[in-house]
Design a protein around this motif. Sequence first.
Motif, PDB file in Angstrom:
ATOM      1  N   MET A  15      63.726  -5.706  65.091  1.00 54.64           N
ATOM      2  CA  MET A  15      62.375  -5.202  65.207  1.00 54.64           C
ATOM      3  C   MET A  15      61.798  -5.037  63.796  1.00 54.64           C
ATOM      4  SD  MET A  15      60.983  -1.910  67.316  1.00 54.64           S
ATOM      5  CE  MET A  15      61.200  -2.621  68.916  1.00 54.64           C
ATOM      6  N   PHE A  16      60.542  -5.380  63.663  1.00 51.10           N
ATOM      7  CA  PHE A  16      59.876  -5.291  62.371  1.00 51.10           C
ATOM      8  C   PHE A  16      59.415  -3.867  62.082  1.00 51.10           C
ATOM      9  CE2 PHE A  16      59.206  -9.819  63.059  1.00 51.10           C
ATOM     10  CZ  PHE A  16      59.493 -10.306  61.795  1.00 51.10           C
ATOM     11  N   PRO A  17      59.462  -3.462  60.815  1.00 51.76           N
ATOM     12  CA  PRO A  17      58.896  -2.161  60.435  1.00 51.76           C
ATOM     13  C   PRO A  17      57.376  -2.162  60.673  1.00 51.76           C
ATOM     14  CG  PRO A  17      60.256  -3.055  58.672  1.00 51.76           C
ATOM     15  CD  PRO A  17      60.100  -4.130  59.692  1.00 51.76           C
ATOM     16  N   LEU A  18      56.810  -0.998  60.849  1.00 49.73           N
ATOM     17  CA  LEU A  18      55.385  -0.871  61.145  1.00 49.73           C
ATOM     18  C   LEU A  18      54.508  -1.545  60.090  1.00 49.73           C
ATOM     19  CD1 LEU A  18      53.315   0.286  63.106  1.00 49.73           C
ATOM     20  CD2 LEU A  18      53.320   2.372  61.751  1.00 49.73           C
ATOM     21  N   LEU A  19      54.861  -1.417  58.818  1.00 47.65           N
ATOM     22  CA  LEU A  19      54.036  -2.034  57.778  1.00 47.65           C
ATOM     23  C   LEU A  19      54.083  -3.555  57.831  1.00 47.65           C
ATOM     24  CD1 LEU A  19      54.503   0.374  54.751  1.00 47.65           C
ATOM     25  CD2 LEU A  19      52.486   0.066  56.195  1.00 47.65           C
ATOM     26  N   ALA A  20      55.206  -4.134  58.242  1.00 45.89           N
ATOM     27  CA  ALA A  20      55.269  -5.592  58.416  1.00 45.89           C
ATOM     28  C   ALA A  20      54.339  -6.010  59.545  1.00 45.89           C
ATOM     29  CB  ALA A  20      56.701  -6.033  58.701  1.00 45.89           C
ATOM     30  N   LYS A  21      54.321  -5.226  60.615  1.00 46.37           N
ATOM     31  CA  LYS A  21      53.418  -5.507  61.738  1.00 46.37           C
ATOM     32  C   LYS A  21      51.964  -5.392  61.293  1.00 46.37           C
ATOM     33  CE  LYS A  21      56.731  -3.831  65.138  1.00 46.37           C
ATOM     34  NZ  LYS A  21      57.043  -2.756  66.095  1.00 46.37           N
ATOM     35  N   THR A  22      51.684  -4.427  60.426  1.00 40.61           N
ATOM     36  CA  THR A  22      50.319  -4.241  59.936  1.00 40.61           C
ATOM     37  C   THR A  22      49.882  -5.433  59.093  1.00 40.61           C
ATOM     38  OG1 THR A  22      50.717  -1.857  59.879  1.00 40.61           O
ATOM     39  CG2 THR A  22      48.779  -2.650  58.720  1.00 40.61           C
ATOM     40  N   ILE A  23      50.756  -5.910  58.231  1.00 39.40           N
ATOM     41  CA  ILE A  23      50.427  -7.076  57.402  1.00 39.40           C
ATOM     42  C   ILE A  23      50.215  -8.301  58.290  1.00 39.40           C
ATOM     43  CG2 ILE A  23      51.318  -8.673  55.657  1.00 39.40           C
ATOM     44  CD1 ILE A  23      52.729  -6.162  54.404  1.00 39.40           C
ATOM     45  N   TYR A  24      51.061  -8.472  59.300  1.00 36.61           N
ATOM     46  CA  TYR A  24      50.907  -9.579  60.242  1.00 36.61           C
ATOM     47  C   TYR A  24      49.548  -9.482  60.944  1.00 36.61           C
ATOM     48  CZ  TYR A  24      51.818 -12.746  64.127  1.00 36.61           C
ATOM     49  OH  TYR A  24      51.741 -13.766  65.037  1.00 36.61           O
ATOM     50  N   ALA A  25      49.193  -8.290  61.415  1.00 34.73           N
ATOM     51  CA  ALA A  25      47.908  -8.085  62.089  1.00 34.73           C
ATOM     52  C   ALA A  25      46.744  -8.359  61.138  1.00 34.73           C
ATOM     53  CB  ALA A  25      47.827  -6.662  62.642  1.00 34.73           C
ATOM     54  N   TYR A  26      46.910  -7.980  59.887  1.00 33.58           N
ATOM     55  CA  TYR A  26      45.869  -8.210  58.886  1.00 33.58           C
ATOM     56  C   TYR A  26      45.620  -9.708  58.726  1.00 33.58           C
ATOM     57  CZ  TYR A  26      43.261  -7.721  54.527  1.00 33.58           C
ATOM     58  OH  TYR A  26      42.285  -7.762  53.563  1.00 33.58           O
ATOM     59  N   ILE A  27      46.690 -10.477  58.577  1.00 33.60           N
ATOM     60  CA  ILE A  27      46.553 -11.932  58.427  1.00 33.60           C
ATOM     61  C   ILE A  27      45.927 -12.520  59.695  1.00 33.60           C
ATOM     62  CG2 ILE A  27      47.784 -14.123  58.104  1.00 33.60           C
ATOM     63  CD1 ILE A  27      47.628 -12.349  55.567  1.00 33.60           C
ATOM     64  N   CYS A  28      46.363 -12.056  60.861  1.00 28.62           N
ATOM     65  CA  CYS A  28      45.781 -12.534  62.128  1.00 28.62           C
ATOM     66  C   CYS A  28      44.293 -12.219  62.193  1.00 28.62           C
ATOM     67  CB  CYS A  28      46.496 -11.903  63.320  1.00 28.62           C
ATOM     68  SG  CYS A  28      48.156 -12.519  63.598  1.00 28.62           S
ATOM     69  N   ALA A  29      43.901 -11.042  61.732  1.00 26.10           N
ATOM     70  CA  ALA A  29      42.489 -10.656  61.767  1.00 26.10           C
ATOM     71  C   ALA A  29      41.649 -11.597  60.912  1.00 26.10           C
ATOM     72  CB  ALA A  29      42.322  -9.216  61.291  1.00 26.10           C
ATOM     73  N   TYR A  30      42.159 -11.979  59.770  1.00 23.81           N
ATOM     74  CA  TYR A  30      41.402 -12.859  58.890  1.00 23.81           C
ATOM     75  C   TYR A  30      41.520 -14.329  59.298  1.00 23.81           C
ATOM     76  CZ  TYR A  30      39.649  -9.197  56.015  1.00 23.81           C
ATOM     77  OH  TYR A  30      38.952  -8.086  55.590  1.00 23.81           O
ATOM     78  N   ALA A  31      42.519 -14.651  60.097  1.00 23.07           N
ATOM     79  CA  ALA A  31      42.622 -16.011  60.630  1.00 23.07           C
ATOM     80  C   ALA A  31      41.657 -16.180  61.792  1.00 23.07           C
ATOM     81  CB  ALA A  31      44.056 -16.296  61.079  1.00 23.07           C
TER      82      ALA A  31
END
Length: 144
Positions: free
Chosen positions: A1-17
């Motif tokens: 399972m990914f740490p919360l901050l890794a999930k946040t960075i992933y979501a950030y990239i998805c938001a800008y994609a």
Amino acid sequence: MFPLLAKTIYAYICAYASCGCTAFPKRDKIVRDLQINKDTYTKHMSRLVEDGYISRERTASGNLYTVRLSVPTYASAASTESGMTGLLVFESVAARGFDTVPRLVMPDRDLTAQAKAIYVYFASFAGAGMTAFPQRAAIMWETE
């Protein structure tokens, strides 16, 4: 399972994609918007790249991030019953549910990275609607 901050960075990239697969925000912008330090960013982004969720390509104008539509994973327990252990397969990201990530909250400096991750978690349940009903235990487990 990914740490919360890794999930946040992933979501950030998805938001800008947005609806596409690629984004190119500068590292300094990501670090500033998420209010994290460069070492934290590097650690979590490296894990996302290593595990195949995001690919990163250096270009003349900066990094180009691509959200991978399929990620490598090992076969489930059902496959091991047939004698196929350790089988590497590629699973579609959309297979377990997929939604767009609103860009609205990402640059908001009044929200912590953790708050942004929780917002994205609720948004993923709401979809195009306005409400979400995940159970508290699920929220705690999946955002730890």
